[in-house]
Design a protein around this motif. Structure first.
Motif, PDB file in Angstrom:
ATOM      1  N   MET A   1       2.913  -0.322  17.856  1.00 42.09           N
ATOM      2  CA  MET A   1       2.336   0.116  16.593  1.00 42.09           C
ATOM      3  C   MET A   1       2.856  -0.770  15.455  1.00 42.09           C
ATOM      4  O   MET A   1       4.064  -0.939  15.289  1.00 42.09           O
ATOM      5  N   ASP A   2       1.949  -1.383  14.710  1.00 42.55           N
ATOM      6  CA  ASP A   2       2.324  -2.108  13.495  1.00 42.55           C
ATOM      7  C   ASP A   2       2.250  -1.130  12.325  1.00 42.55           C
ATOM      8  O   ASP A   2       1.173  -0.832  11.800  1.00 42.55           O
ATOM      9  N   TRP A   3       3.405  -0.629  11.918  1.00 42.47           N
ATOM     10  CA  TRP A   3       3.448   0.400  10.887  1.00 42.47           C
ATOM     11  C   TRP A   3       3.169  -0.186   9.505  1.00 42.47           C
ATOM     12  O   TRP A   3       3.448  -1.362   9.251  1.00 42.47           O
ATOM     13  N   TYR A   4       2.667   0.645   8.636  1.00 41.89           N
ATOM     14  CA  TYR A   4       2.318   0.243   7.280  1.00 41.89           C
ATOM     15  C   TYR A   4       2.447   1.469   6.366  1.00 41.89           C
ATOM     16  O   TYR A   4       2.470   2.611   6.846  1.00 41.89           O
ATOM     17  N   PRO A   5       2.533   1.290   5.051  1.00 42.38           N
ATOM     18  CA  PRO A   5       2.582   2.437   4.147  1.00 42.38           C
ATOM     19  C   PRO A   5       1.313   3.286   4.273  1.00 42.38           C
ATOM     20  O   PRO A   5       0.204   2.754   4.312  1.00 42.38           O
ATOM     21  N   LEU A   6       1.505   4.588   4.323  1.00 42.12           N
ATOM     22  CA  LEU A   6       0.402   5.509   4.576  1.00 42.12           C
ATOM     23  C   LEU A   6      -0.027   6.206   3.287  1.00 42.12           C
ATOM     24  O   LEU A   6       0.794   6.801   2.589  1.00 42.12           O
ATOM     25  N   ARG A   7      -1.326   6.122   3.014  1.00 38.64           N
ATOM     26  CA  ARG A   7      -1.918   6.945   1.951  1.00 38.64           C
ATOM     27  C   ARG A   7      -2.492   8.189   2.625  1.00 38.64           C
ATOM     28  O   ARG A   7      -3.272   8.087   3.580  1.00 38.64           O
ATOM     29  N   LEU A   8      -2.115   9.351   2.114  1.00 42.18           N
ATOM     30  CA  LEU A   8      -2.537  10.609   2.716  1.00 42.18           C
ATOM     31  C   LEU A   8      -3.472  11.379   1.788  1.00 42.18           C
ATOM     32  O   LEU A   8      -3.423  11.217   0.560  1.00 42.18           O
ATOM     33  N   THR A   9      -4.291  12.232   2.383  1.00 41.09           N
ATOM     34  CA  THR A   9      -5.031  13.184   1.567  1.00 41.09           C
ATOM     35  C   THR A   9      -4.039  14.108   0.863  1.00 41.09           C
ATOM     36  O   THR A   9      -2.951  14.388   1.389  1.00 41.09           O
ATOM     37  N   THR A  10      -4.405  14.574  -0.324  1.00 43.73           N
ATOM     38  CA  THR A  10      -3.504  15.422  -1.111  1.00 43.73           C
ATOM     39  C   THR A  10      -4.218  16.740  -1.418  1.00 43.73           C
ATOM     40  O   THR A  10      -5.041  16.810  -2.331  1.00 43.73           O
ATOM     41  N   PRO A  11      -3.936  17.774  -0.640  1.00 39.62           N
ATOM     42  CA  PRO A  11      -4.537  19.070  -0.938  1.00 39.62           C
ATOM     43  C   PRO A  11      -4.280  19.478  -2.392  1.00 39.62           C
ATOM     44  O   PRO A  11      -3.186  19.273  -2.929  1.00 39.62           O
ATOM     45  N   TRP A  40      -0.517  18.394  -3.531  1.00 42.19           N
ATOM     46  CA  TRP A  40       0.493  18.315  -2.479  1.00 42.19           C
ATOM     47  C   TRP A  40       0.494  16.888  -1.941  1.00 42.19           C
ATOM     48  O   TRP A  40      -0.337  16.505  -1.118  1.00 42.19           O
ATOM     49  N   GLU A  41       1.433  16.084  -2.424  1.00 34.89           N
ATOM     50  CA  GLU A  41       1.421  14.648  -2.190  1.00 34.89           C
ATOM     51  C   GLU A  41       1.653  14.280  -0.728  1.00 34.89           C
ATOM     52  O   GLU A  41       0.970  13.424  -0.183  1.00 34.89           O
ATOM     53  N   ASP A 295      -0.038  -4.027  -1.804  1.00 36.90           N
ATOM     54  CA  ASP A 295      -1.163  -3.429  -2.517  1.00 36.90           C
ATOM     55  C   ASP A 295      -0.651  -2.868  -3.840  1.00 36.90           C
ATOM     56  O   ASP A 295       0.558  -2.811  -4.086  1.00 36.90           O
ATOM     57  N   VAL A 296      -1.600  -2.448  -4.669  1.00 36.11           N
ATOM     58  CA  VAL A 296      -1.264  -1.845  -5.952  1.00 36.11           C
ATOM     59  C   VAL A 296      -1.325  -0.334  -5.803  1.00 36.11           C
ATOM     60  O   VAL A 296      -2.288   0.213  -5.249  1.00 36.11           O
ATOM     61  N   LEU A 297      -0.288   0.344  -6.284  1.00 34.80           N
ATOM     62  CA  LEU A 297      -0.233   1.795  -6.271  1.00 34.80           C
ATOM     63  C   LEU A 297      -0.503   2.295  -7.682  1.00 34.80           C
ATOM     64  O   LEU A 297       0.194   1.941  -8.630  1.00 34.80           O
ATOM     65  N   GLY A 298      -1.541   3.119  -7.822  1.00 36.90           N
ATOM     66  CA  GLY A 298      -1.948   3.599  -9.123  1.00 36.90           C
ATOM     67  C   GLY A 298      -1.046   4.685  -9.677  1.00 36.90           C
ATOM     68  O   GLY A 298      -0.202   5.260  -8.970  1.00 36.90           O
ATOM     69  N   PRO A 299      -1.228   5.023 -10.949  1.00 36.09           N
ATOM     70  CA  PRO A 299      -0.416   6.076 -11.583  1.00 36.09           C
ATOM     71  C   PRO A 299      -0.598   7.428 -10.900  1.00 36.09           C
ATOM     72  O   PRO A 299      -1.715   7.814 -10.539  1.00 36.09           O
ATOM     73  N   GLY A 300       0.508   8.128 -10.696  1.00 35.28           N
ATOM     74  CA  GLY A 300       0.462   9.448 -10.101  1.00 35.28           C
ATOM     75  C   GLY A 300       0.124   9.470  -8.626  1.00 35.28           C
ATOM     76  O   GLY A 300      -0.155  10.535  -8.071  1.00 35.28           O
ATOM     77  N   THR A 302       0.877   8.368  -4.386  1.00 36.00           N
ATOM     78  CA  THR A 302       2.001   8.429  -3.466  1.00 36.00           C
ATOM     79  C   THR A 302       1.698   7.653  -2.189  1.00 36.00           C
ATOM     80  O   THR A 302       0.569   7.655  -1.700  1.00 36.00           O
ATOM     81  N   LEU A 303       2.746   7.009  -1.656  1.00 36.16           N
ATOM     82  CA  LEU A 303       2.724   6.412  -0.324  1.00 36.16           C
ATOM     83  C   LEU A 303       3.788   7.098   0.529  1.00 36.16           C
ATOM     84  O   LEU A 303       4.866   7.439   0.031  1.00 36.16           O
ATOM     85  N   LEU A 304       3.496   7.258   1.807  1.00 35.47           N
ATOM     86  CA  LEU A 304       4.527   7.657   2.763  1.00 35.47           C
ATOM     87  C   LEU A 304       4.941   6.411   3.523  1.00 35.47           C
ATOM     88  O   LEU A 304       4.117   5.774   4.194  1.00 35.47           O
ATOM     89  N   LEU A 305       6.213   6.045   3.403  1.00 34.23           N
ATOM     90  CA  LEU A 305       6.743   4.847   4.048  1.00 34.23           C
ATOM     91  C   LEU A 305       7.437   5.249   5.350  1.00 34.23           C
ATOM     92  O   LEU A 305       8.517   5.849   5.326  1.00 34.23           O
ATOM     93  N   PRO A 306       6.839   4.966   6.506  1.00 38.68           N
ATOM     94  CA  PRO A 306       7.482   5.304   7.771  1.00 38.68           C
ATOM     95  C   PRO A 306       8.842   4.624   7.914  1.00 38.68           C
ATOM     96  O   PRO A 306       9.047   3.497   7.449  1.00 38.68           O
ATOM     97  N   ALA A 307       9.761   5.306   8.583  1.00 33.34           N
ATOM     98  CA  ALA A 307      11.110   4.768   8.760  1.00 33.34           C
ATOM     99  C   ALA A 307      11.093   3.403   9.418  1.00 33.34           C
ATOM    100  O   ALA A 307      11.948   2.551   9.137  1.00 33.34           O
ATOM    101  N   ALA A 308      10.125   3.149  10.300  1.00 33.86           N
ATOM    102  CA  ALA A 308      10.058   1.875  11.015  1.00 33.86           C
ATOM    103  C   ALA A 308       9.896   0.684  10.088  1.00 33.86           C
ATOM    104  O   ALA A 308      10.237  -0.447  10.459  1.00 33.86           O
TER     105      ALA A 308
END
Length: 352
Positions: A1-11, A40-41, A295-300, A302-308
């Protein structure tokens, strides 16, 4: 698995106390029409589990990844059915209901839940004179507390604290609390949705509760209340990786740690990590680099950065929050001691 920063849906939660501060003050476009109370980030709470939005893992849930790749996602020695940290923006345009969350033992015993919910609030924005309620006054017993809650006479039994932007309150499970109005908070907590409310109204829509339901709720609040918790807001403890980058430890305990990093214009900040990091932007757009991903992260947002991934870099001007489940000795105590902070001072961050 080539891990990368994850953008998630935010309820998104559209509770009665919400407003437009997440869009207005953070510059983050709203996902829904009308007032928003919470985004919920990063969430692995049942019924509100985040899903990966893009890249090879698009469509996979955070729960799936935590179960299949516990070490790569969460870090060495990490196992479990759920991702351990929940993070939110909360817009308390109106006051939150007075409520509490059970601690671990009480959640097991009374609610048949795997864990309770200790949390911390980092104040993103609040006006002069803003206050919060946190913990009961000395000498308050269960009878006095119930009587005051029935009369909504909160100041006779609860501690009212001044709220200032940039400060953080570590709130152990079992602590009765509320904040608002006109307060924008970033919250980090154990992954859980256990809650008992003392209010006579529903937080979802403000509708009044049936008298019997309200009385039952008050019984549960009293049963789950821990009278000795009296937390105070703290400004955090600073470490300077370089002259133009500041790292502030805001809160810490066995369940989570929260840091705020600021970088001057043109400064490059680098953070190495062993645990998954929830990386949230509370400033303007920033360029983020991790594991060959840029990449560019916009205001407000969130990224989830896997430990890997192991490290992240970003270029100032930047103002970001980093949340994670820590190895307290290696990831919190060691850098703070190296910066000259004493054990007694470090203990003010929470449960360190």
């Amino acid at each position: 698995m080539d891990w990368y920063p994850l953008r998630l849906t935010t309820p998104v939660m559209t509770h009665a106390f919400g407003g437009t501060a997440i869009a207005d003050r953070l510059g983050r476009p709203s996902e829904v029409p009308g007032p928003v109370a919470e985004t919920w980030e990063v969430s692995d709470v049942d019924g509100a589990v985040g899903e990966v939005l893009d890249g090879p893992l698009a469509g996979r849930t955070l729960r799936d990844l935590a179960e299949e790749f516990p070490v790569e996602l969460m870090g060495p020695g990490r196992q479990g059915a759920r991702f351990p940290v929940l993070t939110k923006f909360i817009d308390a345009s109106g006051p939150l209901p007075v409520h509490l969350h059970a601690d671990d033992e009480t959640a097991h015993r009374l609610e048949s839940e795997p864990n309770g919910k200790t949390e911390a609030w980092h104040v993103v924005d609040a006006p002069p004179g803003a206050t919060a309620l946190a913990g009961t006054l000395p000498g308050v017993d269960a009878e006095a507390l119930r009587r005051a809650l029935l009369n909504e006479d909160y100041d006779s039994v609860l501690r009212r604290l001044p709220v200032r932007p940039g400060e953080t309150l570590y709130v152990p499970g079992g602590t009765i609390h509320s904040f608002g109005p006109d307060t924008l908070v970033y919250e980090i907590e154990q992954t859980s949705d256990v809650q008992q409310s003392a209010a006579c109204w529903r937080q979802e829509d403000g509708a009044l509760l049936d008298e019997g339901i309200w009385q039952d709720n008050l019984d549960l609040v009293i049963a789950e209340w821990e009278p000795w918790h009296r937390p105070d807001f703290q400004p955090g403890l600073a470490v300077r990786p370089s002259a133009d980058v500041e790292r502030t430890f805001c809160a810490a305990g066995p369940h989570f740690a929260l840091e705020r990093w600021t970088a001057a214009s043109g400064a490059v900040a680098r953070h190495e990590f062993r645990s998954a990091v929830v990386f949230t932007n509370v400033g303007g757009p920033i360029e983020v680099r991790s594991g060959g991903w840029t990449d560019v992260l916009g205001p407000g947002r969130t990224l989830l950065l896997p430990a890997a991934l192991g490290a992240v870099e970003f270029t100032g001007p930047a103002d970001v929050l980093l949340g994670y489940k820590p190895d307290l000795d290696a990831e919190v105590r060691a850098p703070l001691v190296a910066a000259g902070h004493s054990p007694d001072v470090i203990a003010t961050l929470g449960d360190v």
